[in-house]
Design a protein around this motif. Structure first.
Motif, mmCIF file in Angstrom:
data_model
loop_
_atom_site.group_PDB
_atom_site.id
_atom_site.type_symbol
_atom_site.label_atom_id
_atom_site.label_comp_id
_atom_site.label_asym_id
_atom_site.label_seq_id
_atom_site.Cartn_x
_atom_site.Cartn_y
_atom_site.Cartn_z
ATOM 1 N N SER A 299 -15.407 -2.947 -1.785
ATOM 2 C CA SER A 299 -14.767 -4.146 -2.524
ATOM 3 C C SER A 299 -14.919 -3.710 -3.829
ATOM 4 O O SER A 299 -16.249 -3.393 -3.956
ATOM 5 C CB SER A 299 -14.933 -5.526 -1.659
ATOM 6 O OG SER A 299 -15.957 -5.773 -2.048
ATOM 7 N N GLU B 273 -5.037 -1.942 -7.236
ATOM 8 C CA GLU B 273 -6.524 -1.184 -6.537
ATOM 9 C C GLU B 273 -5.945 0.254 -6.090
ATOM 10 O O GLU B 273 -5.078 0.066 -4.887
ATOM 11 C CB GLU B 273 -6.898 -1.463 -6.080
ATOM 12 C CG GLU B 273 -6.051 -2.084 -4.511
ATOM 13 C CD GLU B 273 -7.461 -2.957 -4.127
ATOM 14 O OE1 GLU B 273 -8.753 -2.495 -3.649
ATOM 15 O OE2 GLU B 273 -6.814 -4.005 -2.622
ATOM 16 N N CYS C 85 -5.229 -3.748 2.641
ATOM 17 C CA CYS C 85 -5.887 -3.384 0.831
ATOM 18 C C CYS C 85 -5.499 -5.141 1.403
ATOM 19 O O CYS C 85 -4.596 -5.753 1.959
ATOM 20 C CB CYS C 85 -5.016 -2.968 -0.416
ATOM 21 S SG CYS C 85 -3.297 -4.063 -0.378
ATOM 22 N N CYS D 78 -2.585 0.377 -4.307
ATOM 23 C CA CYS D 78 -2.409 -0.561 -3.255
ATOM 24 C C CYS D 78 -1.941 -1.394 -4.825
ATOM 25 O O CYS D 78 -2.659 -2.152 -5.614
ATOM 26 C CB CYS D 78 -3.279 -2.122 -2.694
ATOM 27 S SG CYS D 78 -2.970 -3.539 -2.504
ATOM 28 N N GLU E 67 1.022 -0.810 0.582
ATOM 29 C CA GLU E 67 0.101 0.455 -0.397
ATOM 30 C C GLU E 67 0.524 1.225 -0.152
ATOM 31 O O GLU E 67 1.895 1.197 0.393
ATOM 32 C CB GLU E 67 -0.843 -0.084 1.382
ATOM 33 C CG GLU E 67 -1.929 -0.862 1.434
ATOM 34 C CD GLU E 67 -1.562 -2.169 2.396
ATOM 35 O OE1 GLU E 67 -2.149 -2.399 3.467
ATOM 36 O OE2 GLU E 67 -0.322 -2.107 2.842
ATOM 37 N N ARG F 212 -9.818 -0.129 -9.730
ATOM 38 C CA ARG F 212 -8.707 -0.793 -9.443
ATOM 39 C C ARG F 212 -8.362 -1.079 -11.748
ATOM 40 O O ARG F 212 -9.163 -0.796 -12.141
ATOM 41 C CB ARG F 212 -9.286 -1.954 -9.903
ATOM 42 C CG ARG F 212 -10.022 -3.129 -10.255
ATOM 43 C CD ARG F 212 -10.555 -4.325 -9.684
ATOM 44 N NE ARG F 212 -9.987 -5.416 -10.201
ATOM 45 C CZ ARG F 212 -9.264 -6.848 -10.249
ATOM 46 N NH1 ARG F 212 -10.661 -7.472 -8.913
ATOM 47 N NH2 ARG F 212 -9.008 -7.595 -9.955
ATOM 48 N N ILE G 63 -13.743 3.418 -4.462
ATOM 49 C CA ILE G 63 -12.488 2.159 -4.746
ATOM 50 C C ILE G 63 -12.626 1.957 -6.633
ATOM 51 O O ILE G 63 -13.931 2.723 -7.454
ATOM 52 C CB ILE G 63 -13.201 0.546 -4.320
ATOM 53 C CG1 ILE G 63 -12.129 0.241 -4.116
ATOM 54 C CG2 ILE G 63 -14.488 -0.067 -4.621
ATOM 55 C CD1 ILE G 63 -12.484 -1.332 -3.611
ATOM 56 N N TRP H 172 -10.898 -2.620 0.446
ATOM 57 C CA TRP H 172 -10.056 -2.195 1.168
ATOM 58 C C TRP H 172 -10.769 -2.444 2.717
ATOM 59 O O TRP H 172 -11.976 -2.189 2.981
ATOM 60 C CB TRP H 172 -10.088 -0.743 0.790
ATOM 61 C CG TRP H 172 -9.051 -0.128 0.104
ATOM 62 C CD1 TRP H 172 -9.270 -0.174 -1.418
ATOM 63 C CD2 TRP H 172 -7.468 0.180 0.478
ATOM 64 N NE1 TRP H 172 -8.011 0.535 -2.264
ATOM 65 C CE2 TRP H 172 -7.175 0.362 -1.131
ATOM 66 C CE3 TRP H 172 -6.811 0.027 1.139
ATOM 67 C CZ2 TRP H 172 -5.579 0.529 -1.734
ATOM 68 C CZ3 TRP H 172 -5.526 0.381 0.557
ATOM 69 C CH2 TRP H 172 -4.818 0.688 -0.664
#
Length: 121
Positions: free
Chosen positions: A50, A78, A95, A22, A6, A71, A69, A36
């Motif tokens: 998530s 992410e 993470c 992360c 992270e 990714r 969030i 997270w």
């Protein structure tokens, strides 16, 4: 061997913003769910947000409308964009990733070491 690292924590004033990252590295065939979690001082670890590999997202009630969030599947990374931070967001943020390590589907649950976010004036 898989590692999650992270970055992006630190001290921020109430109302401010921070972005956590992360990055997963090592023997990775595919990354499934990423998330997270956070652990406030003296409290238990809780889910923050998530995201699945297909982009399905879930947020904890206390961060809805403030945190985002995301990714990057190509980078196995992410992110957590945190806006309108409050003192109660102070915590160590961890993470998490469910990672498939080979074509046979062997998978494991991996955690980062955590990054401290302090919201204070």
């Amino acid at each position: 061997q898989v590692q999650l690292v992270e970055s992006g924590g630190g001290l921020v004033q109430p109302g401010g913003s921070l972005r956590l990252s992360c990055a997963a590295s090592g023997s990775i065939f595919r990354t499934n769910r990423m998330a997270w979690y956070r652990q406030p001082p003296g409290k238990e670890r809780e889910l923050v947000a998530s995201i699945t590999s297909e982009g399905s997202i879930l947020y904890g009630d206390s961060v809805k409308e403030r945190f985002t969030i995301s990714r990057d599947n190509a980078k196995n990374t992410e992110y957590l964009q945190m806006n309108s931070l409050k003192s109660e967001d102070t915590a160590v943020y961890y993470c998490y990733a469910e990672i498939v390590i080979d074509s046979w589907g062997a998978a494991g649950h991996y955690w980062g070491k955590g990054t401290l976010v302090t919201v204070s004036s």
